[in-house]
Design a protein around this motif. Structure first.
Motif, PDB file in Angstrom:
ATOM      1  N   GLU A 108       0.832  -1.427   0.004  1.00 37.52           N
ATOM      2  CA  GLU A 108       0.069  -0.058   0.003  1.00 37.52           C
ATOM      3  C   GLU A 108       0.650   1.421   0.018  1.00 37.52           C
ATOM      4  O   GLU A 108       0.662   2.152  -0.704  1.00 37.52           O
ATOM      5  N   LYS A 109       1.943   1.389   0.924  1.00 40.30           N
ATOM      6  CA  LYS A 109       2.836   2.190   0.885  1.00 40.30           C
ATOM      7  C   LYS A 109       3.676   2.596  -0.330  1.00 40.30           C
ATOM      8  O   LYS A 109       3.634   3.555  -0.961  1.00 40.30           O
ATOM      9  N   TRP A 110       3.913   1.665  -0.806  1.00 40.58           N
ATOM     10  CA  TRP A 110       4.859   1.438  -2.124  1.00 40.58           C
ATOM     11  C   TRP A 110       3.931   1.948  -3.251  1.00 40.58           C
ATOM     12  O   TRP A 110       4.252   3.029  -4.137  1.00 40.58           O
ATOM     13  N   GLY A 111       2.574   1.684  -3.319  1.00 41.35           N
ATOM     14  CA  GLY A 111       1.733   1.912  -4.448  1.00 41.35           C
ATOM     15  C   GLY A 111       1.352   3.597  -4.241  1.00 41.35           C
ATOM     16  O   GLY A 111       1.020   4.066  -5.449  1.00 41.35           O
ATOM     17  N   GLU A 112       0.933   3.955  -3.089  1.00 41.44           N
ATOM     18  CA  GLU A 112       0.805   5.301  -3.190  1.00 41.44           C
ATOM     19  C   GLU A 112       2.023   6.074  -3.429  1.00 41.44           C
ATOM     20  O   GLU A 112       1.654   7.326  -4.123  1.00 41.44           O
ATOM     21  N   LYS A 113       3.098   5.752  -3.027  1.00 42.31           N
ATOM     22  CA  LYS A 113       4.552   6.621  -3.439  1.00 42.31           C
ATOM     23  C   LYS A 113       4.523   6.655  -4.776  1.00 42.31           C
ATOM     24  O   LYS A 113       4.755   7.559  -5.550  1.00 42.31           O
ATOM     25  N   LYS A 115       2.217   5.920  -7.349  1.00 46.75           N
ATOM     26  CA  LYS A 115       1.248   6.673  -7.716  1.00 46.75           C
ATOM     27  C   LYS A 115       1.525   8.185  -7.813  1.00 46.75           C
ATOM     28  O   LYS A 115       1.187   8.760  -8.907  1.00 46.75           O
ATOM     29  N   GLN A 116       2.111   8.643  -6.570  1.00 43.07           N
ATOM     30  CA  GLN A 116       2.298   9.897  -6.723  1.00 43.07           C
ATOM     31  C   GLN A 116       3.334  10.408  -7.514  1.00 43.07           C
ATOM     32  O   GLN A 116       3.383  11.403  -8.231  1.00 43.07           O
ATOM     33  N   ASP A 119       2.028  10.155 -11.159  1.00 39.95           N
ATOM     34  CA  ASP A 119       1.153  11.476 -11.473  1.00 39.95           C
ATOM     35  C   ASP A 119       1.899  12.757 -11.627  1.00 39.95           C
ATOM     36  O   ASP A 119       1.290  13.660 -12.251  1.00 39.95           O
TER      37      ASP A 119
END
Length: 124
Positions: A108-113, A115-116, A119
């Motif tokens: 989850e942490k890796w995915g958020e990072k 994605k940011q 983006d």
């Protein structure tokens, strides 16, 4: 869910990789589109089929059933049927399934990072 014939080259390659590489073995268990998200919801505790379906509105009942059966077959999930009227069935992670918690949190942490970052650099 795609069925792969046991005699196919793809099946032989997938089996050989899973036998040689524990990461591939693990990815084969939780790497499907739905398996990881089902495990993510079950990390918080037992859920009934209808509760899982509400949390995954884009999954068909048939696909949810197939995914839960596969996770049960892979000993990631247990299914408990209670002798009540109407019958109550609950799904929960097994002890080895619960061991996914820190891995899912890291994903989850890796995915958020990621994605940011994506983006921020995506011109569209």
């Amino acid at each position: 869910m795609t069925k792969v014939k046991a005699a196919s080259t793809n099946f032989a390659n997938k089996t050989a990789l899973a036998e040689e590489c524990p990461e591939v073995y693990a990815a084969n268990i939780i790497g499907g589109q739905w398996a990881l998200v089902i495990c993510s919801w079950l990390i918080n505790g037992k859920l009934r089929f209808s509760e899982l379906k509400k949390r995954l509105p884009n999954i068909s009942e048939r696909m949810l059933t197939l995914q839960l059966r596969k996770l049960e077959e892979d000993q990631m999930v247990t299914r408990t049927v209670y002798a009540e009227v109407p019958p109550r069935v609950e799904y929960e992670l097994t002890p080895i399934g619960y061991e996914l918690k820190p891995i899912i949190q890291q994903l989850e942490k890796w995915g958020e990072k990621h994605k940011q970052l994506k983006d921020a650099t995506d011109p569209f």
